[in-house]
Design an enzyme around this catalytic site. Structure first.
Site, mmCIF file in Angstrom:
data_model
loop_
_atom_site.group_PDB
_atom_site.id
_atom_site.type_symbol
_atom_site.label_atom_id
_atom_site.label_comp_id
_atom_site.label_asym_id
_atom_site.label_seq_id
_atom_site.Cartn_x
_atom_site.Cartn_y
_atom_site.Cartn_z
ATOM 1 N N THR A 167 -40.095 -19.385 10.672
ATOM 2 C CA THR A 167 -41.335 -19.022 11.366
ATOM 3 C C THR A 167 -41.008 -18.078 12.523
ATOM 4 O O THR A 167 -39.929 -18.134 13.113
ATOM 5 C CB THR A 167 -42.068 -20.269 11.894
ATOM 6 O OG1 THR A 167 -41.262 -20.907 12.896
ATOM 7 C CG2 THR A 167 -42.360 -21.269 10.787
ATOM 8 N N GLY B 29 -35.737 -15.185 15.410
ATOM 9 C CA GLY B 29 -36.242 -15.416 14.052
ATOM 10 C C GLY B 29 -35.859 -14.285 13.115
ATOM 11 O O GLY B 29 -35.472 -14.510 11.963
ATOM 12 N N SER C 19 -34.364 -25.439 23.457
ATOM 13 C CA SER C 19 -33.883 -24.677 24.615
ATOM 14 C C SER C 19 -33.155 -25.615 25.563
ATOM 15 O O SER C 19 -33.432 -26.822 25.598
ATOM 16 C CB SER C 19 -35.097 -24.072 25.329
ATOM 17 O OG SER C 19 -34.796 -23.773 26.668
ATOM 18 N N TYR D 164 -43.210 -25.441 29.013
ATOM 19 C CA TYR D 164 -42.197 -25.007 28.036
ATOM 20 C C TYR D 164 -41.108 -26.080 27.914
ATOM 21 O O TYR D 164 -40.715 -26.459 26.808
ATOM 22 C CB TYR D 164 -41.598 -23.673 28.494
ATOM 23 C CG TYR D 164 -40.575 -23.082 27.548
ATOM 24 C CD1 TYR D 164 -40.965 -22.386 26.406
ATOM 25 C CD2 TYR D 164 -39.205 -23.208 27.804
ATOM 26 C CE1 TYR D 164 -40.024 -21.840 25.546
ATOM 27 C CE2 TYR D 164 -38.266 -22.658 26.957
ATOM 28 C CZ TYR D 164 -38.676 -21.973 25.820
ATOM 29 O OH TYR D 164 -37.732 -21.433 24.972
HETATM 30 P P1 NAD Z 1 -39.698 -13.643 20.771
HETATM 31 O O1 NAD Z 1 -40.874 -13.644 21.688
HETATM 32 O O2 NAD Z 1 -38.858 -12.422 20.683
HETATM 33 O O3 NAD Z 1 -40.149 -14.017 19.269
HETATM 34 C C1 NAD Z 1 -41.017 -15.067 19.040
HETATM 35 C C2 NAD Z 1 -41.504 -15.038 17.614
HETATM 36 O O4 NAD Z 1 -42.416 -16.119 17.472
HETATM 37 C C3 NAD Z 1 -42.251 -13.766 17.245
HETATM 38 O O5 NAD Z 1 -41.908 -13.405 15.920
HETATM 39 C C4 NAD Z 1 -43.721 -14.193 17.280
HETATM 40 O O6 NAD Z 1 -44.530 -13.493 16.355
HETATM 41 C C5 NAD Z 1 -43.614 -15.634 16.883
HETATM 42 N N1 NAD Z 1 -44.749 -16.434 17.311
HETATM 43 C C6 NAD Z 1 -45.212 -16.667 18.561
HETATM 44 N N2 NAD Z 1 -46.303 -17.441 18.506
HETATM 45 C C7 NAD Z 1 -46.513 -17.707 17.198
HETATM 46 C C8 NAD Z 1 -47.486 -18.450 16.494
HETATM 47 N N3 NAD Z 1 -48.479 -19.092 17.112
HETATM 48 N N4 NAD Z 1 -47.394 -18.508 15.152
HETATM 49 C C9 NAD Z 1 -46.394 -17.855 14.506
HETATM 50 N N5 NAD Z 1 -45.460 -17.141 15.098
HETATM 51 C C10 NAD Z 1 -45.532 -17.067 16.443
HETATM 52 O O7 NAD Z 1 -38.864 -14.898 21.212
HETATM 53 P P2 NAD Z 1 -37.380 -15.411 20.886
HETATM 54 O O8 NAD Z 1 -36.622 -15.338 22.157
HETATM 55 O O9 NAD Z 1 -36.838 -14.797 19.675
HETATM 56 O O10 NAD Z 1 -37.710 -16.955 20.642
HETATM 57 C C11 NAD Z 1 -37.563 -17.610 19.396
HETATM 58 C C12 NAD Z 1 -37.397 -19.079 19.655
HETATM 59 O O11 NAD Z 1 -36.214 -19.290 20.405
HETATM 60 C C13 NAD Z 1 -38.544 -19.705 20.469
HETATM 61 O O12 NAD Z 1 -38.836 -20.994 19.970
HETATM 62 C C14 NAD Z 1 -37.945 -19.806 21.855
HETATM 63 O O13 NAD Z 1 -38.549 -20.818 22.624
HETATM 64 C C15 NAD Z 1 -36.503 -20.113 21.520
HETATM 65 N N6 NAD Z 1 -35.566 -19.848 22.603
HETATM 66 C C16 NAD Z 1 -35.412 -18.583 23.098
HETATM 67 C C17 NAD Z 1 -34.504 -18.382 24.139
HETATM 68 C C18 NAD Z 1 -34.266 -17.014 24.730
HETATM 69 O O14 NAD Z 1 -33.586 -16.929 25.777
HETATM 70 N N7 NAD Z 1 -34.774 -15.942 24.153
HETATM 71 C C19 NAD Z 1 -33.776 -19.469 24.668
HETATM 72 C C20 NAD Z 1 -33.963 -20.731 24.127
HETATM 73 C C21 NAD Z 1 -34.853 -20.908 23.088
#
Ligand code: NAD
Length: 242
Positions: free
Chosen positions: A11, A18, A139, A152
């Protein structure tokens, strides 16, 4: 036709972690179901690239992970599944007392309820195959909490508890449930931070750098391929930060 091919649903695969997961799973030979909220053209172009480069099958869907009806609609197209990667997520930075109830509900629905919705739909498919992997993207803030990111943190702490509980529930059925708890990874989610804020974070990280999406994706693939005895674990990857 290769009957040993495995299938993964990722997802939130249009960008960030992703998207890196999708490429990494494709390179490992998985057929893919990819979703995102609204970047249909981006995802379609990505699908074509993955199919051409890695010779896999890739299906793309617009699906709001926070909406159960949207998730059930997605699963009406999925007939078999080996790996579920619950990656879709949003962040919210701000004081809790200033947060609207609508924003709270959106963070919890997108980050936590989404994992329930997809797991509820995926488990019957995995039971039919007598195996399966569920990998939830968490996270470090789910482990220790972050100021200005209480919602969050609550959503990711919820993911950690869900992971541990569901792992116990599904272990007898040979379905493993684990979570990857990332520290700071270089994605659009963190673009809101200024250069000075990035530097401040980097200075706190013993590895002296922000993590990459590829490193995150490599860990997720390793969880998908880990020994079946590994379940109920929250694997933290943060460069020694927390
Ligand atoms: P990002 O914002 O680059 O990507 C997020 C993705 O989630 C996008 O493809 C977006 O379309 C999708 N998305 C958001 N809301 C949605 C919904 N309602 N339905 C379907 N898709 C949805 O963020 P990222 O940094 O790649 O984050 C991905 C995951 O990793 C998240 O769960 C985030 O919490 C987690 N995370 C990120 C970090 C970081 O530092 N970037 C750290 C820890 C955890």
């Amino acid at each position: 036709m290769n009957h040993t091919k495995k299938t993964a649903l990722i997802t939130g695969a249009s960008r960030g972690i992703g998207r890196a997961c999708a490429r990494t799973f494709a390179a490992a030979g998985y057929d893919l179901y990819l979703t995102c909220l609204r970047s249909e053209q981006t995802l379609l172009a990505f699908k074509k690239e993955l199919e051409t480069v890695y010779h896999i099958k890739c299906h793309t869907f617009l699906c709001d992970a926070a909406d159960y009806v949207s998730v059930t609609c997605l699963f009406s197209y999925i007939k078999a599944l080996d790996v579920l990667v619950n990656n879709a997520g949003i962040s919210y930075v701000g004081l809790l007392q200033d947060m609207s109830v609508t924003d709270w509900d959106k963070v919890i629905a997108t980050n936590l309820s989404s994992c329930f919705y997809t797991a509820k739909c995926a488990i019957p498919l995995m039971l039919a195959k007598k195996r399966g992997r569920i990998i939830n993207i968490s996270s470090v803030w789910g482990n220790v909490g972050a100021s200005m990111e209480a919602a969050y943190s609550a959503s990711k702490g919820g993911i950690n508890a869900l992971t541990r509980a569901l792992a116990k529930e599904l272990a007898p059925s040979n379905i493993q449930v684990n979570a990857a708890a990332f520290g700071c990874i270089d994605t659009d989610m963190n673009r809101q931070f200024s250069k000075a804020e990035w530097e401040a974070v980097r200075n706190e990280i013993p590895a002296d750098r922000i993590g990459t999406c590829q490193e995150a994706a490599d860990l997720v693939l390793q969880l998908a391929q880990a020994p079946a005895y590994l379940t109920g674990q929250i694997i933290t990857m943060d460069g020694g930060w927390i």
